[in-house]
Design a protein around this motif. Structure first.
Motif, PDB file in Angstrom:
ATOM      1  N   TYR A 290       0.936  -1.184  -0.197  1.00 19.89           N
ATOM      2  CA  TYR A 290       0.009   0.103  -0.071  1.00 19.89           C
ATOM      3  C   TYR A 290       0.815   1.326   0.022  1.00 19.89           C
ATOM      4  CZ  TYR A 290      -3.516   3.321   1.227  1.00 19.89           C
ATOM      5  OH  TYR A 290      -4.520   4.639   1.619  1.00 19.89           O
ATOM      6  N   LEU A 291       1.969   1.315   0.963  1.00 19.28           N
ATOM      7  CA  LEU A 291       2.778   2.230   1.076  1.00 19.28           C
ATOM      8  C   LEU A 291       3.388   2.752  -0.158  1.00 19.28           C
ATOM      9  CD1 LEU A 291       4.043   1.771   4.606  1.00 19.28           C
ATOM     10  CD2 LEU A 291       2.597   3.600   3.785  1.00 19.28           C
ATOM     11  N   ARG A 292       3.888   1.491  -1.116  1.00 19.28           N
ATOM     12  CA  ARG A 292       4.774   1.776  -2.133  1.00 19.28           C
ATOM     13  C   ARG A 292       3.894   2.170  -3.261  1.00 19.28           C
ATOM     14  NH1 ARG A 292       7.862  -2.212  -1.553  1.00 19.28           N
ATOM     15  NH2 ARG A 292       6.273  -3.948  -1.888  1.00 19.28           N
ATOM     16  N   ASN A 293       2.519   1.829  -3.477  1.00 27.72           N
ATOM     17  CA  ASN A 293       1.893   2.383  -4.520  1.00 27.72           C
ATOM     18  C   ASN A 293       1.276   3.721  -4.294  1.00 27.72           C
ATOM     19  OD1 ASN A 293       2.110  -0.018  -6.018  1.00 27.72           O
ATOM     20  ND2 ASN A 293       0.474  -1.242  -4.882  1.00 27.72           N
ATOM     21  N   LYS A 294       0.902   4.131  -2.997  1.00 23.10           N
ATOM     22  CA  LYS A 294       0.151   5.456  -2.785  1.00 23.10           C
ATOM     23  C   LYS A 294       1.525   6.462  -2.718  1.00 23.10           C
ATOM     24  CE  LYS A 294      -3.167   7.635   0.074  1.00 23.10           C
ATOM     25  NZ  LYS A 294      -3.357   8.678  -0.579  1.00 23.10           N
ATOM     26  N   LEU A 336      -0.138   8.099   4.396  1.00 30.22           N
ATOM     27  CA  LEU A 336      -0.703   7.146   5.175  1.00 30.22           C
ATOM     28  C   LEU A 336      -2.073   7.152   5.584  1.00 30.22           C
ATOM     29  CD1 LEU A 336       1.739   8.163   8.355  1.00 30.22           C
ATOM     30  CD2 LEU A 336       1.963   6.382   6.602  1.00 30.22           C
ATOM     31  N   GLN A 337      -2.905   7.948   4.459  1.00 25.70           N
ATOM     32  CA  GLN A 337      -4.257   8.018   4.622  1.00 25.70           C
ATOM     33  C   GLN A 337      -4.822   6.544   4.480  1.00 25.70           C
ATOM     34  OE1 GLN A 337      -6.100   9.901   1.352  1.00 25.70           O
ATOM     35  NE2 GLN A 337      -8.078  10.098   2.120  1.00 25.70           N
ATOM     36  N   ASN A 338      -5.946   6.209   5.104  1.00 20.19           N
ATOM     37  CA  ASN A 338      -6.663   5.089   5.025  1.00 20.19           C
ATOM     38  C   ASN A 338      -6.004   3.710   5.520  1.00 20.19           C
ATOM     39  OD1 ASN A 338      -8.890   6.011   3.728  1.00 20.19           O
ATOM     40  ND2 ASN A 338      -8.060   5.904   1.672  1.00 20.19           N
ATOM     41  N   LEU A 339      -4.780   3.967   6.079  1.00 22.01           N
ATOM     42  CA  LEU A 339      -4.335   2.785   6.954  1.00 22.01           C
ATOM     43  C   LEU A 339      -5.124   2.725   8.247  1.00 22.01           C
ATOM     44  CD1 LEU A 339      -0.781   3.069   6.046  1.00 22.01           C
ATOM     45  CD2 LEU A 339      -1.977   1.236   5.410  1.00 22.01           C
ATOM     46  N   PRO A 340      -5.619   1.488   8.837  1.00 21.03           N
ATOM     47  CA  PRO A 340      -6.559   1.376   9.859  1.00 21.03           C
ATOM     48  C   PRO A 340      -5.868   1.981  10.991  1.00 21.03           C
ATOM     49  CG  PRO A 340      -6.285  -0.813   8.887  1.00 21.03           C
ATOM     50  CD  PRO A 340      -5.643   0.214   7.887  1.00 21.03           C
ATOM     51  N   TYR A 372       6.699  -1.860  18.922  1.00 22.89           N
ATOM     52  CA  TYR A 372       5.594  -0.675  18.219  1.00 22.89           C
ATOM     53  C   TYR A 372       4.705  -0.088  19.117  1.00 22.89           C
ATOM     54  CZ  TYR A 372       7.120  -2.408  13.550  1.00 22.89           C
ATOM     55  OH  TYR A 372       7.924  -2.826  12.639  1.00 22.89           O
ATOM     56  N   GLU A 373       4.454   1.292  18.878  1.00 19.57           N
ATOM     57  CA  GLU A 373       3.421   1.622  19.464  1.00 19.57           C
ATOM     58  C   GLU A 373       2.162   2.028  18.521  1.00 19.57           C
ATOM     59  OE1 GLU A 373       4.990   5.118  22.336  1.00 19.57           O
ATOM     60  OE2 GLU A 373       3.599   6.127  20.993  1.00 19.57           O
ATOM     61  N   GLU A 374       1.265   1.692  18.970  1.00 16.06           N
ATOM     62  CA  GLU A 374      -0.073   2.069  17.799  1.00 16.06           C
ATOM     63  C   GLU A 374      -0.679   3.443  17.958  1.00 16.06           C
ATOM     64  OE1 GLU A 374      -2.255  -1.386  16.526  1.00 16.06           O
ATOM     65  OE2 GLU A 374      -3.957  -0.274  16.836  1.00 16.06           O
ATOM     66  N   MET A 375      -0.845   3.830  16.761  1.00 17.14           N
ATOM     67  CA  MET A 375      -1.583   5.144  16.629  1.00 17.14           C
ATOM     68  C   MET A 375      -3.023   5.084  15.794  1.00 17.14           C
ATOM     69  SD  MET A 375       0.941   8.277  17.406  1.00 17.14           S
ATOM     70  CE  MET A 375      -0.267   9.118  18.255  1.00 17.14           C
ATOM     71  N   GLU A 376      -3.757   5.938  16.192  1.00 19.16           N
ATOM     72  CA  GLU A 376      -5.028   5.819  15.279  1.00 19.16           C
ATOM     73  C   GLU A 376      -4.771   6.366  13.871  1.00 19.16           C
ATOM     74  OE1 GLU A 376      -9.428   7.874  15.622  1.00 19.16           O
ATOM     75  OE2 GLU A 376      -8.167   7.956  17.497  1.00 19.16           O
ATOM     76  N   GLY A 377      -5.279   5.513  12.945  1.00 20.69           N
ATOM     77  CA  GLY A 377      -5.053   6.061  11.631  1.00 20.69           C
ATOM     78  C   GLY A 377      -6.092   7.031  11.093  1.00 20.69           C
TER      79      GLY A 377
END
Ligand code: IMP
Length: 425
Positions: A290-294, A336-340, A372-377
């Motif tokens: 996803y990151l590569r394409n977007k 990073l848009q749309n990553l959950p 890792y620390e998780e943050m809201e997308g």
């Protein structure tokens, strides 16, 4: 008055070209101090894209002086190609505003031949170089047999040096690598033929930068590649062949370290890497894809797909220390848009311990486990935001967390490739 150094804080391709282009507006002189045409700086102005490999990105601003410093390795043929390409676009590339240090080392065909031959021989252990002859050219400089730009004005010296160099290079190419020998006379004749186009650009770059500093003009030092590709401090041996850290801005163009005021680290909102070497937060899955394409993560120089992964604060902590970053320019946040959810690597587990900085032993980075620390997308399209207040809370929180974890202020946020898609804080 403030002189600014721009460096990549990761493994290159952070989006330095765009930031250099933006900050060039406030500078009188823009100088490249290391690397060569292994770099690929993409600049988009009003929808029109320009990719530069060698000439400083500041060239797109008409009234600026752009220098190729002594620390750069310059392929003279690529230089002329870029000059022609820019001239065809109507950019002023006259020697009045574009200059090459007389001390700059030249990349010649035998450097590229050795780079390619060596990589092909290293089956399974390739560095994954850009194949532009960068390493072999720096080798010759360190070995004191390099050809410097100023040698183009001395045909006999040039001839002698090329013949001398080829004795060794041809032994290597034919004996070890099974490649055809190169013809010294042809290399010399070809170079002599283009010399009249190059020599008008030769200058004493150190004095030009020094004079600008004395007059109180702003100088912008344009770094290439990234901190973790530094020959000393990067992920050796999977590195480039120059010092990419901010300290080299001084040696690479001949100016006192006292001239360096502001040091901006360019940080992509996630991490990418091209070529071989450890990459703890790499995502070999849908997220990476996803990151590569977007993010359109394909090399500007070689077209190779870039490896993609989450933001790695451990690497950034080291970049902050190595470069003394005064601020961060955060790029490609819109990707990073749309990553959950967004993951940030805040530490590594290594040999049963939690560590905050990369281990220094060769290969050890390949043995760490990221924590890792998780943050809201976020789902909002932020590519049209022009003010900090326009950014959704989730996005602001991500940026602020980066500031907390690195201890460095994020002064610029980029939300798209165009000059206008920039938020200054
Ligand atoms: P070299 O600089 O061509 O010798 O390549 C050495 C390593 O640095 C390889 O892994 C390249 O992919 C990497 N590298 C060199 N220049 C760049 C760049 O501008 N961006 C990203 N990686 C680079």
């Amino acid at each position: 008055m403030s002189n600014t150094v721009i460096i990549g804080a990761q493994w290159g391709d952070e989006g330095k070209g765009k930031v250099v282009d933006l900050l060039s507006a406030e500078s009188a002189v823009i100088v490249r101090f290391q690397g060569g045409n292994n770099a690929g700086h993409t600049i988009k102005v009003k929808g029109k894209q320009t990719i530069l490999h060698l000439i400083p990105s500041g060239i797109l601003h008409d009234d600026k002086v752009c220098l190729i410093g002594n620390g750069v390795v310059c392929d003279p043929y690529v230089f002329l190609e870029e000059v022609d390409q820019l001239a065809a676009q109507g950019v002023n590339v006259s020697p009045e505003r574009l200059k090459i240090s007389k001390k700059t080392q030249l990349i010649l065909p035998y450097h590229k031949a050795i780079d390619a031959a060596r990589e092909s021989k290293l089956a399974g252990k390739k560095i994954g170089t850009t194949g532009r002859g960068i390493g072999p050219c720096y080798e010759d400089k360190a070995c004191r047999v390099g050809i410097r730009a100023t040698d183009l004005t001395k045909p006999q010296l040039l001839h002698d040096k090329i013949c001398h160099a080829l004795q060794e290079k041809n032994a290597l190419l034919t004996g070890l690598y099974g490649q055809p020998a190169l013809d010294a006379e042809k290399i010399y004749a070809d170079l002599l033929a283009i010399a009249p186009r190059i020599t008008p650009y030769l200058a004493d770059a150190s004095t030009i930068v020094g004079n600008a500093w004395e007059k109180g003009q702003n100088v912008l030092f344009e770094g290439a590649q990234g901190t973790h590709l530094d020959i000393d401090h990067g992920t050796y041996p999977f590195v480039t062949s120059s010092n990419t850290v901010a300290g080299n801005a001084s040696a690479g163009c001949g100016i006192s370290p006292r001239a360096l005021d502001r040091i901006v680290g360019i940080v992509k909102a996630y991490t990418t890497r091209v070529g071989a070497g450890a990459f703890p937060t790499e995502q070999l899955n849908d997220t990476g894809e996803y990151l590569r394409n977007k993010g359109f993560e394909f090399g500007a120089t070689t077209g190779r797909p870039r490896r993609c992964g989450w933001l790695d604060i451990v690497l950034l902590r080291e970049s902050v220390r190595l470069n003394g970053l005064t601020d961060i320019a955060l790029t490609k946040l819109d990707v990073l848009q749309n990553l959950p959810a967004l993951q940030i690597c805040v530490g590594y587990e290594y040999q049963g311990e939690v560590i905050q900085y990369p281990p220094q032993e060769e290969g050890a980075l390949g043995e760490v486990t990221p924590i890792y620390e998780e943050m809201e997308g976020f789902i909002e399209d932020i590519s049209t935001c022009t003010r900090w207040e326009d950014l959704p809370d989730t996005v602001q929180a991500y940026v602020q967390r980066i500031e907390e974890l690195t201890g460095v202020h994020v002064s610029l946020v980029s939300v798209g490739p165009d000059r206008e898609q920039t938020i200054l804080r």
